[in-house]
Design an enzyme around this catalytic site. Structure first.
Site: not given
Length: 282
Positions: A205, A258
């Site tokens: 991610s 992230h």
């Protein structure tokens, strides 16, 4: 200038007809592997054409495209009604070699862990337990947590975005550009995550956020490069990032990876946009 690729000739021609109806000279070119490229003649119209492209991708069945074909379409265009490409063909045609290799690697690692090889696979691929010289010899562990996934939802979500955005970047800008983003965004944000939570984390991610940030910023600053992220997706990306930091999702979230990935992608897009606008090449 190439606007994008579509897997069906009818869809591509409908978009071409609509672009022409809006005063944007466009045409469709067939590729060897049953894909169809939509091109526009004037680079000066790229921003308007890109907006139309994003609207078409989100709702290709809107009546305005059929109406454009009826009113301004070329009656001499012939279509092939052969069976469309298989799922596997669509996956391959929408990506490049690096996109597919990373996708396959993540699937294999997850599959082996799922059938009982967790202890053999995870420990050598987790991040360093401590940032000490004794551990730093295993340098690959700065990157390999990005290849680990701990649920099928986690895996599917990350690989879908990787395929969509990584494939877009690799097809438009090349293998080298995607490799650079992968290595940087798959490594530096892991250090941020380590300092926030320790070594037990994983997932692609952080790289996905880098791809989102890259496509979003480059699409705005240098749309002629041919990569972009729809505003709705950019909004979702930022909203999900905020929810993670508010700790309301009820699941472990690698917020550091992230945020770090997003900043890496945006920074690379800004650098590349300056070069593209200055030299016209990428």
């Amino acid at each position: 200038m190439q606007l994008g690729e579509l897997p069906h000739s009818r869809a591509a021609q409908a978009l071409v007809d609509y672009l022409n109806s809006q005063g944007i000279q466009a045409r469709m070119q067939a590729l060897a592997d049953d894909r169809f490229v939509v091109e526009i003649a004037e680079a000066a119209q790229s921003q308007q054409a890109e907006q139309i492209w994003q609207e078409f991708i989100q709702d290709p069945n809107h009546p305005r495209y059929q109406a454009a074909s009826w009113t301004s379409g070329d009656s001499k265009v012939k279509f092939s009604y052969r069976r469309g490409p298989s799922f596997a063909q669509q996956v391959v045609s929408g990506a490049g070699p690096l996109t597919l290799v990373v996708l396959a690697t993540c699937l294999v690692i997850y599959g082996l862990a799922a059938i009982g090889f967790v202890e053999a696979i995870y420990p050598p691929l987790f991040f360093f337990e401590q940032l000490q010289p004794a551990y730093l010899g295993e340098f690959w562990r700065a990157f390999t947590p990005s290849l680990l996934h701990f649920s099928i939802v986690h895996l599917a979500f990350n690989l879908l975005w990787w395929w969509m955005l990584g494939g877009q970047i690799e097809r438009q800008l090349g293998f080298g550009k995607l490799l650079l983003i992968l290595l940087v965004a798959g490594t530096l944000p892991n250090f941020i995550q380590f300092f926030m939570t320790g070594p037990n984390f994983g997932g692609l991610s952080g790289v996905v956020y880098a791809l989102m940030g890259y496509c979003w910023i480059l699409g705005r600053l240098a749309p002629q490069a041919g990569v972009s992220l729809a505003p709705a997706y950019a909004g979702f990306m930022l909203f999900w990032l905020a929810l993670g930091f508010m700790d309301v999702l009820g699941i472990p979230v690698a917020n550091g990876a992230h945020l770090g990935g997003l900043l890496v992608g945006m920074a690379q897009a800004y650098i590349d946009s300056k070069r593209i606008n200055r030299t016209g090449t990428w």
